[in-house]
Design a protein around this motif. Structure first.
Motif, PDB file in Angstrom:
ATOM      1  N   PRO A 213       5.297  -9.819  -9.528  1.00  0.00           N
ATOM      2  CA  PRO A 213       5.599  -8.396  -9.326  1.00  0.00           C
ATOM      3  C   PRO A 213       4.328  -7.591  -9.084  1.00  0.00           C
ATOM      4  CG  PRO A 213       6.743  -9.256 -11.261  1.00  0.00           C
ATOM      5  CD  PRO A 213       5.787 -10.316 -10.836  1.00  0.00           C
ATOM      6  N   LEU A 214       4.397  -6.631  -8.165  1.00  0.00           N
ATOM      7  CA  LEU A 214       3.245  -5.789  -7.844  1.00  0.00           C
ATOM      8  C   LEU A 214       3.420  -4.414  -8.482  1.00  0.00           C
ATOM      9  CD1 LEU A 214       2.822  -6.691  -4.055  1.00  0.00           C
ATOM     10  CD2 LEU A 214       1.382  -7.450  -5.959  1.00  0.00           C
ATOM     11  N   TYR A 215       2.364  -3.942  -9.138  1.00  0.00           N
ATOM     12  CA  TYR A 215       2.431  -2.667  -9.848  1.00  0.00           C
ATOM     13  C   TYR A 215       1.505  -1.603  -9.290  1.00  0.00           C
ATOM     14  CZ  TYR A 215       4.869  -5.513 -13.308  1.00  0.00           C
ATOM     15  OH  TYR A 215       5.755  -6.357 -13.928  1.00  0.00           O
ATOM     16  N   THR A 216       0.495  -2.000  -8.562  1.00  0.00           N
ATOM     17  CA  THR A 216      -0.478  -1.011  -8.099  1.00  0.00           C
ATOM     18  C   THR A 216      -1.120  -1.454  -6.794  1.00  0.00           C
ATOM     19  OG1 THR A 216      -2.462   0.228  -8.759  1.00  0.00           O
ATOM     20  CG2 THR A 216      -2.306  -2.048  -9.515  1.00  0.00           C
ATOM     21  N   ILE A 217      -1.552  -0.476  -5.997  1.00  0.00           N
ATOM     22  CA  ILE A 217      -2.186  -0.783  -4.711  1.00  0.00           C
ATOM     23  C   ILE A 217      -3.177   0.325  -4.363  1.00  0.00           C
ATOM     24  CG2 ILE A 217      -0.382   0.358  -3.329  1.00  0.00           C
ATOM     25  CD1 ILE A 217      -0.786  -1.927  -1.254  1.00  0.00           C
TER      26      ILE A 217
END
Length: 428
Positions: free
Chosen positions: A15-19
């Motif tokens: 899962p991706l939480y920040t970019i």
């Protein structure tokens, strides 16, 4: 633009939480993971090389930095340093580009980080590589592939919640002299950077801090919390509290809470500043109420404009470097881009991700960022818990030179005079 399937720019094996986008190199830095639970889902920071091929964006994984048992929930970039929120700590990592080695390497044993193979994710997505991306397979790199080294050089305890410490937001000051964090214990902590000497620690909100931002001149700090407050601070002294619905008597007290806050520039007005805030319903009703987007004067913090922005609960807010565009993500996976001047919607894809959008990032207004925008006024990246990274663009609007507009106006005036002379002889 309504509900439709958006192509994936990149898909991570977690899962991706920040970019964020590094302004200098144009690298896309995104992070997330499965946390400390023994689910087999890894925790890592991924570096992507973004390219524009024709009018299609594509991304290549060039480096994967393992973060052990801690997922990165939020991050900020200051020069060549990443400040990453991991549980109740803020970890500082320095990233550098290394010269390609003559021999391909599958893994850097000294740094504990993986050197990912270039996995190109074109705008329409490659079916053959999706399985590898989902499993997190990393193969050998070619000799000419960009190589990045990441070294952790510092760490601070950014949240002291005795039950479940969690850093929820982090910012570098624009002059890179301060590092600011907020978390679930309601405290704002400010460190001198790069010494990491604690400068301030004060209770800003009762309960969790949702977001924070600092003005370009370091004069004001704005924070929003779950206690319904949006506060303006000068150092650790409360300067004022904002009230977005002061002229909206139909809005009951404590029926909404602030979710996000961001300062933004005003295009072609160097010394002008705006503050943008998001307000979401405190409780959900059977008939979902509207969320609201507000614009404030960034100097005296007087309200300027408030508009509804849909019934989908907003989860994240981003502002473009120029201050021209605002990006919104929702808990249902939708993505929208608004004009900052009028707070009018320019772009919208319903349930683009299908699950909560965790972060957004506009491509920067640097030479590298401009070259990656192509024939678009704005280009914005989104990530979500579904492990997907997507690109959203607003095409350049067609415009005409002012001389051409005046020329046609003149022709219309002459044409009108000639027509009147023909219909009514002796009119002139």
């Amino acid at each position: 633009m309504g509900k439709r399937r958006m192509p994936d720019l990149y898909r991570a094996p977690f899962p991706l939480y920040t970019i964020k986008v590094d302004p200098k190199t144009g690298w896309v830095i995104t992070a997330g993971g499965g946390g400390g639970s023994k689910t087999g889902i890894k925790n890592a920071v991924h570096f992507l090389d973004l390219e524009l091929v024709g009018d299609q964006h594509c991304a290549t994984l060039v480096h994967s930095h393992d973060t052990d048992t801690r997922a990165t929930m939020n991050l900020a970039i200051g020069g060549d340093v990443i400040a990453a929120g991991q549980d109740g700590r803020c970890s500082l990592m320095r990233f550098r580009q290394r010269q390609p080695r003559g021999k391909a390497a599958a893994k850097d044993a000294g740094g504990g980080s993986e050197q990912g193979a270039a996995r190109r994710r074109a705008g329409k997505g490659g079916k053959g590589s999706e399985g590898d991306a989902a499993r997190g397979n990393v193969s050998e790199m070619n000799d000419n592939t960009t190589q990045i080294s990441v070294d952790t050089f510092g760490e601070v305890q950014s949240d002291l919640n005795p039950q479940d410490p969690l850093q929820k937001c982090v910012r570098f000051s624009p002059d890179l002299r301060l590092l600011l964090t907020g978390g679930t214990d309601g405290h704002i902590r400010v460190w001198e950077y790069p010494s990491l000497k604690e400068k301030l620690d004060f209770k800003a909100h009762e309960g969790e801090i949702e977001d924070l931002d600092i003005s370009p001149n370091n004069k004001h700090l704005v924070t929003v919390g779950r206690d319904f407050a949006c506060s303006i601070w000068s150092g650790n002294q409360l300067a004022m509290s904002l009230c977005w619905h002061e002229k909206m008597p139909q809005i009951a007290a404590k029926s909404y809470r602030y979710m996000s806050c961001r300062f933004g520039k005003v295009e072609d007005q160097k010394d002008t500043l705006r503050l943008y805030t998001i307000q979401i319903p405190h409780k959900r009703d059977r008939k979902p109420p509207q969320c609201y987007l507000s614009k404030w004067d960034g100097q005296n913090f007087l309200p300027m404009l408030t508009n509804p922005c849909g019934t989908e609960v907003i989860s994240t807010l981003a502002v473009s470097d120029s201050g021209t565009f605002l990006g919104l993500g929702t808990v249902t996976g939708s993505v929208a881009i608004y004009a900052a001047f009028s707070l009018q919607k320019l772009y919208y894809v319903q349930e683009s991700h299908g699950i909560v959008v965790t972060d957004l990032a506009f491509l920067p207004d640097t030479p590298k960022g401009q070259s990656l925008k192509g024939n678009n006024e704005a280009a914005m990246l989104s990530v979500a818990v579904d492990s997907r990274c997507q690109m959203h663009t607003v095409r350049n609007r067609r415009s005409f030179p002012i001389w051409l507009v005046l020329f046609f106006c003149g022709l219309m005036v002459v044409g009108a005079v000639l027509l009147l002379q023909h219909l009514f002889p002796g009119f002139i």
